[in-house]
Enzyme design. Structure first.
Site, mmCIF file in Angstrom:
data_model
loop_
_atom_site.group_PDB
_atom_site.id
_atom_site.type_symbol
_atom_site.label_atom_id
_atom_site.label_comp_id
_atom_site.label_asym_id
_atom_site.label_seq_id
_atom_site.Cartn_x
_atom_site.Cartn_y
_atom_site.Cartn_z
ATOM 1 N N LYS A 19 20.910 107.476 106.912
ATOM 2 C CA LYS A 19 22.002 107.056 107.804
ATOM 3 C C LYS A 19 21.449 106.625 109.146
ATOM 4 C CE LYS A 19 26.364 106.767 108.961
ATOM 5 N NZ LYS A 19 26.087 105.381 109.425
ATOM 6 N N LYS B 2 18.789 114.330 114.264
ATOM 7 C CA LYS B 2 20.127 114.356 114.856
ATOM 8 C C LYS B 2 21.184 114.816 113.842
ATOM 9 C CE LYS B 2 20.943 110.565 117.162
ATOM 10 N NZ LYS B 2 21.431 109.212 117.563
ATOM 11 N N LYS C 162 17.004 103.700 110.232
ATOM 12 C CA LYS C 162 17.348 102.764 111.311
ATOM 13 C C LYS C 162 16.994 101.366 110.871
ATOM 14 C CE LYS C 162 18.895 103.141 115.581
ATOM 15 N NZ LYS C 162 19.749 104.264 116.022
ATOM 16 N N THR D 183 30.705 108.271 120.537
ATOM 17 C CA THR D 183 29.449 108.683 121.194
ATOM 18 C C THR D 183 29.750 109.170 122.604
ATOM 19 O OG1 THR D 183 28.351 106.974 119.899
ATOM 20 C CG2 THR D 183 27.074 107.960 121.671
ATOM 21 N N ASN E 293 29.476 99.929 125.292
ATOM 22 C CA ASN E 293 30.437 100.777 124.600
ATOM 23 C C ASN E 293 30.256 102.244 124.988
ATOM 24 O OD1 ASN E 293 32.331 101.708 122.664
ATOM 25 N ND2 ASN E 293 30.688 102.007 121.185
ATOM 26 N N SER F 107 30.896 108.691 112.393
ATOM 27 C CA SER F 107 30.467 107.858 111.263
ATOM 28 C C SER F 107 30.582 108.655 109.956
ATOM 29 C CB SER F 107 29.000 107.435 111.420
ATOM 30 O OG SER F 107 28.902 106.265 112.189
HETATM 31 N N1 GLU Z 1 23.581 103.980 116.353
HETATM 32 C C1 GLU Z 1 24.110 105.302 116.513
HETATM 33 C C2 GLU Z 1 23.002 106.308 116.757
HETATM 34 O O1 GLU Z 1 21.907 105.935 117.096
HETATM 35 C C3 GLU Z 1 25.024 105.705 115.372
HETATM 36 C C4 GLU Z 1 24.363 105.783 114.046
HETATM 37 C C5 GLU Z 1 25.353 106.019 112.916
HETATM 38 O O2 GLU Z 1 26.513 106.233 113.156
HETATM 39 O O3 GLU Z 1 24.865 105.979 111.785
HETATM 40 O O4 GLU Z 1 23.188 107.478 116.672
#
Ligand code: GLU
Length: 420
Positions: free
Chosen positions: A73, A97, A109, A193, A224, A353
């Site tokens: 993810k 995380k 990523k 976030t 955002n 998410s």
């Molecule tokens: N881009 C966000 C992060 O770095 C969200 C990633 C997601 O929701 O998968 O945490």
């Protein structure tokens, strides 16, 4: 065709805090390598036609760090500085995380090296669709689930979903998250976030029994995440936002900014620069302002060994990923600056998410109040876990968060029989 490359190391996971956590957990060298190195690294060149009819080839990556705790993810960014090292670091941060907040997902990523800010909507769509055609076989609701990140948004995710469904020939809304509400998105994802970061900061202030109000706040980043937090803080009399910046410029007013006004100015003109009743400052001036709380909501490596010694804030909230370099982290910790680490502070995005993915898999959608309640509960528990662990081992919050995250990853690897 994407290629598999030899795996590089995730930079952030070799930081002093991460190493301290691995030492505390008594992790041997072989297991260390397992935790630090990504499972898969895919790269491709995306062939795109610009609106002007020019053919360009854009380097792109998807790095899958760990699926020990669930499907890979993590976000997808469009930025001119994207490279394999950066994507790998960010993928590894996602694995930790998701473990810190205890949601059943792994870490990945994606990135495309392109100036995402200057793409037209049509060009952005072509890049998103080309990305899915290049990496589609590695994606899926139970394999790897992208989301918005720097310079990508709900519309980008709608194109990712559409292209993926064309590829596989059936509906699969859970292949991506951060989608628009009219396209299988979740209530509350866009502000998640910022709201998650605010919940964590509120918990911290209660925990430290900080009564001063209002606390002055400078926010690096007016997108955002940074803009979203500024709005939330403007509605809370415990905070006074005195400065905010974007990629172009920053604005400062010691008596407090009119946040809605500044953000409206940015929508109109493209930047916060020259917003009424404030004066312009640079991004580096913003970082060293005499404020109580500094929020980092832009890009990685903003606070470095060069500027860390000049920072005056007592609390730093990391809403961007890896905004403080490892060297700067040491300096801040020697100076007793409390850093709320990214892998806790900005996890609200991936938590919602996860909720979006659950709703997609169940084909049953929740009201916003339910999303907020559940997000609050998860951030509350994660904060308590991190604080308890940090104080049990007498380490800072970042090392504490790494202990929480790594130990959950190790547990999964043990159950799988990968380690003993
Ligand atoms: N881009 C966000 C992060 O770095 C969200 C990633 C997601 O929701 O998968 O945490």
């Amino acid at each position: 065709m994407p290629q598999t490359l030899s795996e590089p190391m995730g930079g952030a996971l070799s930081s002093a805090a991460a190493m301290a956590a691995l030492d505390l957990l008594g992790v041997d060298e072989v297991t260390r390598q397992l935790l630090l190195r990504p499972d898969h690294v895919y790269s491709a060149q995306l062939a795109i036609t610009t609106d002007a009819g020019r053919e360009v080839s854009l380097p792109a990556w998807r790095v899958q760090h760990s699926n020990a705790r669930g499907p890979y993810k993590g976000g997808l960014r469009f930025h001119p500085d994207v490279d394999l090292d950066e994507v790998t670091t960010l993928a590894s941060l996602m694995s930790v995380k998701t473990a810190v907040v205890g949601i059943p997902l792994g870490g990945a990523k994606g990135g495309v090296r392109v100036d995402g800010r200057n793409l037209s909507a049509a060009e952005r769509e072509r890049v998103a669709r080309a990305y899915v055609r290049a990496f589609g076989e590695y994606l899926g609701p139970t394999k790897d689930i992208p989301a918005p990140d720097v310079n990508t948004d709900g519309a980008t995710m709608a194109w990712v979903l559409d292209e993926y469904e064309r590829l596989i020939g059936h509906s699969a809304p859970g292949v991506t998250t951060g989608k628009p509400l009219g396209m299988f998105g979740s209530q509350g994802r866009e502000t998640a976030t910022s709201l998650g970061g605010k919940y964590v900061l509120d918990e911290l202030l209660d925990h430290l029994n900080i009564r001063k109000r209002p606390l002055t706040v400078a926010i690096q980043g007016a997108g955002n995440v940074g803009g979203g937090l500024a709005r939330l803080m403007a509605e809370d009399d415990r905070f006074q936002v005195v400065a905010i910046s974007d990629t172009h410029s920053g604005v400062y007013r010691s008596a407090g900014l009119d946040v809605p006004d500044v953000l409206q100015h940015k929508t109109k003109t493209g930047s916060v620069e020259n917003a009424e009743y404030s004066h312009n400052i640079t991004n580096s001036e913003l970082l060293t302002l005499p404020v109580d709380v500094l929020v980092l909501a832009a890009l990685e490596n903003q606070v470095t060994a060069t500027n860390a010694a000049e920072m005056e804030a007592k609390i730093v909230l990391e809403l961007a990923n890896h905004p403080v370099t490892s060297e700067a982290d040491d300096i801040l910790s020697q100076r007793n600056v409390l850093v709320v680490p990214d892998i806790l502070a900005n996890a609200g995005g991936v938590v919602v998410s996860y909720f979006e993915w659950v709703q997609n898999q169940q084909n049953f959608y929740w009201p916003e109040t339910e999303v907020h309640q559940r997000l609050h509960q998860i951030m509350h528990t994660a904060f308590a876990d991190v604080v308890r662990t940090a104080s049990a081992h007498n380490v800072d919050l970042r090392a504490g968060a790494y202990v929480v995250g790594f130990s959950r990853m190790l547990t999964a690897l043990r159950w799988r029989g990968v380690i003993h």
